[in-house]
Design an enzyme around this catalytic site. Structure first.
Site, PDB file in Angstrom:
ATOM      1  N   ASN A 174       0.894  -1.203   0.018  1.00  0.00           N
ATOM      2  CA  ASN A 174       0.222   0.221   0.090  1.00  0.00           C
ATOM      3  C   ASN A 174       0.844   1.204  -0.027  1.00  0.00           C
ATOM      4  OD1 ASN A 174       0.587   0.951   2.886  1.00  0.00           O
ATOM      5  ND2 ASN A 174      -0.376  -1.163   3.340  1.00  0.00           N
ATOM      6  N   LEU A 205      -4.403  -5.326  15.424  1.00  0.00           N
ATOM      7  CA  LEU A 205      -4.947  -4.807  16.412  1.00  0.00           C
ATOM      8  C   LEU A 205      -6.038  -5.316  17.139  1.00  0.00           C
ATOM      9  CD1 LEU A 205      -5.047  -1.800  17.173  1.00  0.00           C
ATOM     10  CD2 LEU A 205      -6.701  -1.249  15.450  1.00  0.00           C
TER      11      LEU A 205
END
Length: 421
Positions: free
Chosen positions: A218, A328
């Site tokens: 990305n 996360l």
């Protein structure tokens, strides 16, 4: 929704000492002026052997002051009093052994040292000298003693090739380091509200390789993570940075590369893939007080991997994909009550609704939702804007600002439950 506005602290007084590193300060002066700050400069008598008052006056668009101006009055008041009270932040660069010794013992025999003593503003010290000079017992004693005064903050020195052809410690911090530290001090005014706290930060975009040269990735550059690390260090934290930041970018942040800055400390761990980042985060998570997951971690990886570069004709026409672990969410399940977990949500269109869902699903304390489809924000930009949402669903709007400024706003919200305006 609370909104952050720029602070009205803009006045920087720079004191230049006598050393070859004085030439670097020209870039600092020019950059601060271009950033919209008011800059005033004092040159010691020795500093004028290296650069001229005309040079710094041109760069700062204001008269440069020397010892010849000591008895000059401004508005009917002594110059050193007027300058000392004018400054929001004082910078001493290069800080010489001579000036260091004077400040340590409260001596004032020139315009610069009198002005520092007449001021109560934070002082940023950027020492520069020969390695043998820097390592002298007396110099190190003075350095440590001066830093016991909470008014004084340090940037550098680094190590490298010195003007005397010596390779070692004593090299003045590079202009980007000094500029970032000045901007931090203008925001915090010297407070170290993260002193002693262990802050774990992830940064950059992970790469999931198909072969040694091809990967799914990305556009994340890690600039936001670097800004968070810089801000945390400037606020006294002990920082661990888990990053996948290109070497060319991280080299622009010598404080990160050098590993130490100000009263805090820094450890940087380089990773490539999501799994490598996961392992590093899990290893460092238990001892961390504040965790900021700003990295853009991959969601999927190629289902196949070749240890050798695949020939073009051997590339699969369809690429099987596999999910990667949700770091996360895993940290959210492991989090203890004393820990604060902050996530990021890079979004297009409506940034709040998906961020709220992510905040709740991953058991976060805060989430930073930032748009990546608007100018001057998101991946690769030097600026950003965001809405920070806490676990009570309160929203704090951070208007467009530099990523370093945004990092400080985030820490203000986390530490105080409100924006520091």
């Amino acid at each position: 929704m609370a909104s952050a506005k720029n602070r009205n602290l803009t006045k920087v007084l720079i004191g230049i000492g006598g050393g070859i590193a004085a030439y670097k300060v020209c870039e600092v002066i020019s950059s601060l002026f271009k950033a919209g700050l008011q800059v005033r400069v004092i040159l010691t008598r020795s500093a004028q052997e290296f650069i001229t008052p005309l040079t710094v006056a041109t760069l700062s668009r204001h008269q440069a002051y020397t010892d010849d101006d000591f008895w000059q009055a401004i508005n009917g008041r002594p110059l050193h009093i007027e300058l000392g009270e004018w400054a929001d932040v004082v910078v001493l660069a290069p800080l010489t052994a001579n000036t260091l010794g004077k400040l340590t013992y409260g001596l004032a025999d020139n315009l610069l040292t009198n002005t520092v003593l007449a001021s109560t503003s934070p002082v940023l010290l950027a020492p520069a000298m020969n390695t043998d000079m820097w390592e002298q017992v007396a110099v190190q004693r003075n350095w440590q003693q001066l830093l016991q005064d909470r008014r004084y903050h340090s940037v550098g020195p680094g190590a490298g090739l010195l003007a005397c052809d010596r390779i070692g410690a004593g090299r003045m911090a590079e202009p980007p380091e000094i500029i970032a530290s000045v901007q931090s001090l203008l925001h915090t005014q010297g407070k170290r509200d993260l002193a002693g706290k262990r802050v774990l930060i992830s940064a950059g975009g992970t790469r999931e390789h198909l072969d040694p040269v091809r990967f799914i990735g990305n556009p994340s550059t890690g600039k936001m993570g670097l800004a968070l690390a810089q801000a945390a260090i400037n606020r006294g934290a002990i920082v661990t940075l888990i990053h996948s930041i290109p070497a060319g970018l991280s080299s622009d942040f010598p404080a990160i590369a050098n590993g130490r800055e100000e009263r805090g400390s820094m450890k940087a761990i380089t990773v490539v893939s999501a799994e490598e980042m996961r392992q590093a985060m899990l290893l460092n998570f238990p001892l961390s007080d504040l965790i900021v997951m700003s990295a853009a971690v991959a969601d999927v990886k190629p289902g196949i991997y070749s240890n050798e570069k695949l020939a073009k004709r051997s590339l699969p026409s369809t690429l099987p994909l596999e999910p990667v672990p949700d770091i996360l969410a895993e940290l959210g399940n492991l989090k203890h009550p004393h820990q604060t977990l902050i996530g990021f949500a890079a979004q297009t269109g409506d940034i709040v609704t998906p961020a709220l869902e992510k905040l709740q699903r991953k058991k976060l304390d805060f989430i930073v939702a930032n748009p990546i489809d608007q100018p001057d924000s998101g991946f690769g930009s030097d600026r950003n804007k965001a809405i920070v949402i806490d676990n009570k669903e309160r929203q704090f709007e951070i208007e467009p600002c530099s990523k370093l400024q945004m990092a400080h706003y985030i820490f203000d919200i986390v530490q105080n439950g409100t924006l520091v305006l």
